[in-house]
Design a protein around this motif. Structure first.
Motif, short mmCIF file in Angstrom:
data_model
loop_
_atom_site.label_atom_id
_atom_site.label_comp_id
_atom_site.label_asym_id
_atom_site.label_seq_id
_atom_site.Cartn_x
_atom_site.Cartn_y
_atom_site.Cartn_z
N LEU A 1 0.77 -1.13 0.17
CA LEU A 1 0.06 -0.13 0.00
C LEU A 1 0.81 1.29 0.04
O LEU A 1 1.55 1.30 0.85
CB LEU A 1 -1.10 -0.03 1.19
N VAL A 2 0.71 2.11 -0.95
CA VAL A 2 1.34 3.43 -1.17
C VAL A 2 0.42 4.71 -0.87
O VAL A 2 -0.54 4.61 -1.77
CB VAL A 2 2.38 3.33 -2.51
N ALA A 3 1.04 5.59 -0.06
CA ALA A 3 -0.06 6.71 0.06
C ALA A 3 0.80 7.87 0.71
O ALA A 3 2.05 7.44 1.09
CB ALA A 3 -1.20 6.60 0.81
N PRO B 1 12.72 5.19 -6.59
CA PRO B 1 12.79 4.55 -5.15
C PRO B 1 11.70 3.96 -4.61
O PRO B 1 11.84 2.97 -4.04
CB PRO B 1 12.89 6.10 -4.63
N VAL B 2 10.37 4.22 -4.97
CA VAL B 2 9.41 3.48 -4.33
C VAL B 2 9.36 2.04 -5.06
O VAL B 2 9.32 1.15 -4.23
CB VAL B 2 8.11 4.16 -4.71
N MET B 3 9.61 2.03 -6.21
CA MET B 3 9.51 0.58 -6.73
C MET B 3 10.68 -0.18 -6.34
O MET B 3 10.68 -1.37 -6.30
CB MET B 3 9.71 0.98 -8.31
N ALA C 1 9.99 -8.32 -3.12
CA ALA C 1 10.85 -9.25 -3.85
C ALA C 1 10.09 -10.18 -4.96
O ALA C 1 10.76 -11.34 -5.15
CB ALA C 1 12.04 -9.76 -3.10
N GLY C 2 8.77 -10.08 -4.82
CA GLY C 2 7.85 -11.07 -5.87
C GLY C 2 7.41 -10.18 -6.85
O GLY C 2 7.71 -9.22 -7.18
N VAL D 1 0.62 8.70 -15.49
CA VAL D 1 1.21 8.06 -16.82
C VAL D 1 2.57 7.36 -16.50
O VAL D 1 2.61 6.09 -16.88
CB VAL D 1 1.06 9.13 -17.70
N LEU D 2 3.33 8.21 -15.71
CA LEU D 2 4.70 7.50 -15.19
C LEU D 2 4.54 6.29 -14.62
O LEU D 2 5.25 5.21 -14.83
CB LEU D 2 5.49 8.69 -14.63
N TRP D 3 3.64 6.36 -13.64
CA TRP D 3 3.17 5.07 -12.74
C TRP D 3 2.93 3.97 -13.71
O TRP D 3 3.30 2.69 -13.62
CB TRP D 3 2.46 5.31 -11.69
N MET D 4 1.89 4.29 -14.46
CA MET D 4 1.33 3.32 -15.49
C MET D 4 2.52 2.62 -16.34
O MET D 4 2.41 1.39 -16.49
CB MET D 4 0.36 3.85 -16.52
#
Lengths: 434, 254
Positions: free
Chosen positions: B36-38, B74-76, B84-85, B122-125
């Motif tokens: 979960l990211v926020a 960095p988040v990725m 790691a999956g 869009v960058l995330w997509m």
């Protein structure tokens, strides 16, 4: 937004400023300036005015409903107070846990269940809801946060359970759930002939965890109190199923009130007593067993535009039979009957709540279509009978009892008034303390 | 409780719709791991506890400002390090509604909204598309809006960002059309009762709860639908709104 808000009985309709708590908000956190006094409201299932605040502010507190922790090994669950029992069960039943005490509707919040210290069909073995609350967080309007439990702030804990929401905002509630190995119950229904038989069946069924009776208030004099007795216990092996959210139908309109009369109620009662399920013995899912009315959303509109009143009283065991008999005779004489007359023998109260309604005795719950002055006068006569037998009425269902009656029958009311948060009040509280 | 070994990544996990979706899939036991990211860490930890309690699954949280393009890598990396999956499903739910009038008057507010709703989304997509391509499978859910279907004076700037996301997701569906294991679903909710719309008076037949929209999304995801209105009737409402000839449309205040 100022708008009219109705009690569940729909007989009280008051204008109030309605504000809602967002999913992550807590009341009285400084970011939310509230004009006092306020009333906190959950699902609005209280029949009378305990969760109404005429001309005041009503805080809709169903938003915060997240689970804080759920231990699947011990069955201890902590959640924000807006969580409903319906939602809670979707989480806990698949893991083999259910609330230890449930009222007759699953559409109540944890906060509301604590504030009214609700009870259910297993009162004689499990006490009220509060007996299974292990801790709660109370937020006061001065910003104080009080962790309350049987060992910490125990006085405030006992006053908040059954405190009608007056002691502060209940931010979260922690409960000990009951272990089940199946969501099915073994149920036995059987018609009985009169009050004597009801009491002997209750006695004989004392080791059944769930007992209740529906009674026919228009029975002939000789069969006064006859009805259908129902007892149940969980089966040991079976599925753990939860009722899906979208299976209920919605009652679409206010029914014309002339449809409810002595004839239609008598016909209903006859059908109810003679339907095949009245002699049912076998397995039933927990949901229709505990929540028969939840299958029809907005069933309270059945009573038409003027709504209805509930009257639930409890009379100490020694006067139980005489008191119930007198109440039923009064109903017969009046000709104002009730579809949903429910009779139950209660055990010793196990909840720490200091203003909890039930005690060892027999309770009778009735509802009456609102026909104005006539109904109000009649309910006051019922109150007088209850009082004469040393009993009392249930605030969560009450709309009419006098302040004098309330204060006399709930001797701990002053302790609650002293513990009340100065920013909180309700229509009920002003009615019974003035 | 769940025996699933699938992972769901939710961007904007504290939004009303994301939470409704998370609760739904938790009850189904659909995933064994949630990432979960926020932006708001305090609220995020409330959601984490809730989903952990409901699902009995592993829940990882990352507090980050999703609208910042420099934070994506960095988040990725953080996701990869902590988890790691595979990421089996990505759910992109963040966005701001804002106020059209304010955007017309305040260029910096407008730019922030465009950056959040469109540029960073869009960058995330694209980042997730690359992840899916590498791992060979994955599903992406993007929350658009009926507001993207026609430019209207009351909210065409917000609507434009959602229209843009629709084109990107449409193109991505095209790009992965030959691969049955990668799917992109664009969801177009109508009026939804969530904190985003708390300032608006609600009620009436057009308003849907976040729970109802989440159920529609779940069905669309299972069926790998490329585009869905939620609820369905918006498809027909928008068909009419798009069909109104311009001279007549310009006489309205929509």
């Amino acid at each position: 937004m100022v708008k009219p808000v109705l009690s569940w009985g729909r007989a009280q309709r008051y204008d109030q400023t309605v504000v809602s708590l967002g999913r992550f908000e807590t009341a009285f956190d400084g970011n939310r300036p509230l004009d006092g006094p306020v009333t906190f409201r959950g699902m609005g299932r209280s029949y009378g005015d305990v969760a109404l605040n005429e001309n005041g502010t009503l805080v809709q507190a169903t938003g915060p409903d997240s689970v804080i922790a759920f231990d699947r090994e011990t069955g201890i669950l902590r959640a924000r107070s807006g969580l409903t029992l319906a939602d809670l069960h979707r989480i806990t039943i698949p893991a083999g846990w259910i609330v230890a005490v449930t009222p007759g509707t699953k559409f109540v919040t944890l906060g509301g269940a604590v504030a009214n210290d609700v009870h259910g069909k297993n009162h004689h073995t499990a006490g009220s809801f509060g007996a299974h609350v292990t801790a709660l967080m109370l937020v006061r309007s001065n910003g104080e946060r009080l962790l309350c439990s049987p060992s910490e702030n125990a006085d405030m804990f006992a006053l908040t359970i059954s405190g009608l929401g007056l002691t502060g905002y209940i931010e979260w509630v922690e409960l000990q759930l009951k272990r089940i190995t199946s969501s099915n119950l073994h149920v036995e229904n059987r018609p009985y002939a009169d009050l004597d038989e009801f009491f002997s069946l209750s006695e004989e069924s004392a080791d059944w965890p769930y007992t209740v009776a529906w009674l026919d208030c228009f029975s002939p004099e000789a069969a006064l109190g006859r009805g259908v007795f129902s007892r149940a216990r969980y089966v040991e092996h079976g599925p753990l199923n939860v009722k899906p959210a979208d299976k209920a139908i919605k009652w679409p309109l206010e029914m014309p009130s002339f449809l409810l009369n002595r004839m239609s109620i008598s016909a209903f009662n006859w059908l109810y007593r003679h339907r095949p399920a009245a002699t049912f013995k076998g397995q039933q899912d927990y949901d229709p067993f505990f929540y028969p009315l939840d299958g029809i959303l907005d069933w309270n509109k059945l009573y038409g535009h003027k709504g209805f009143f509930q009257h639930q009283s409890i009379i100490p065991m020694e006067n139980g039979k005489a008191g119930v008999r007198e109440l039923l005779e009064a109903i017969r004489r009046e000709g104002q009957g009730s579809f949903l007359a429910v009779l139950k023998v209660h055990g010793k109260e196990l909840s720490p709540g200091r203003n909890t309604f039930p005690y060892e005795g027999v309770s009778l719950a009735l509802d009456f279509a609102n026909r104005g002055r006539k109904t109000v006068d009649f309910l006051h006569r019922l109150d007088a009978i209850v009082l004469a037998h040393g009993g009392r009425m249930y605030p969560a269902k009450d709309a009419l009892m006098t302040g004098e009656t309330y204060r006399k029958t709930y001797p701990n009311w002053e302790a609650l008034e002293n513990a009340r948060d100065p920013m909180i009040s309700s229509s009920f509280w002003r009615r019974v303390t003035n | 409780m769940t025996s699933s070994n699938k992972t769901l990544l939710v961007l904007g996990a504290t939004s009303g719709l994301a939470q409704a979706y998370l609760r739904l899939v938790s009850a189904e036991g659909a995933f064994g791991t949630y990432v979960l990211v926020a932006r708001n860490g305090e609220t995020l930890s409330t959601v984490r506890d809730d989903i952990a309690a409901r699902s009995g699954a592993k829940v990882i949280t990352i507090t980050a400002d999703l609208s910042d393009p420099d934070k994506i890598l960095p988040v990725m990396e953080d996701v990869a390090k902590q988890h790691a999956g595979n990421i089996d499903e990505g759910f992109l739910a963040y966005g701001v509604l804002g106020d059209q009038k304010d955007f017309q008057d305040n260029a910096s507010h407008l730019k922030d909204m465009l950056d959040t709703n469109f540029v960073s989304a869009v960058l995330w997509m694209e980042t997730l598309a690359k992840v899916f391509e590498t791992q060979g499978h994955g599903q992406l859910v993007v929350i658009g809006s009926v507001a993207g279907d026609r430019g209207r004076q009351s909210n065409y700037l917000y609507g434009a960002t959602k229209a843009g996301l629709e084109r990107v997701s449409e193109g991505m569906s095209h790009r992965f059309a030959a691969n049955k294991d990668i799917a992109v679903t664009l969801v177009k909710p109508g009026f939804m009762d969530t904190p985003m719309t708390d300032h608006i008076a609600k009620g009436g037949p057009l308003w849907a709860t976040a729970d109802a929209v989440a159920q529609i999304i779940r069905k669309a995801v299972v069926k790998k639908r490329a585009r869905i209105y939620a609820p369905w009737f918006w498809r027909w409402i928008l068909l009419i709104i798009r069909a109104v000839p311009m001279p007549i449309f310009h006489k309205t205040k929509l």
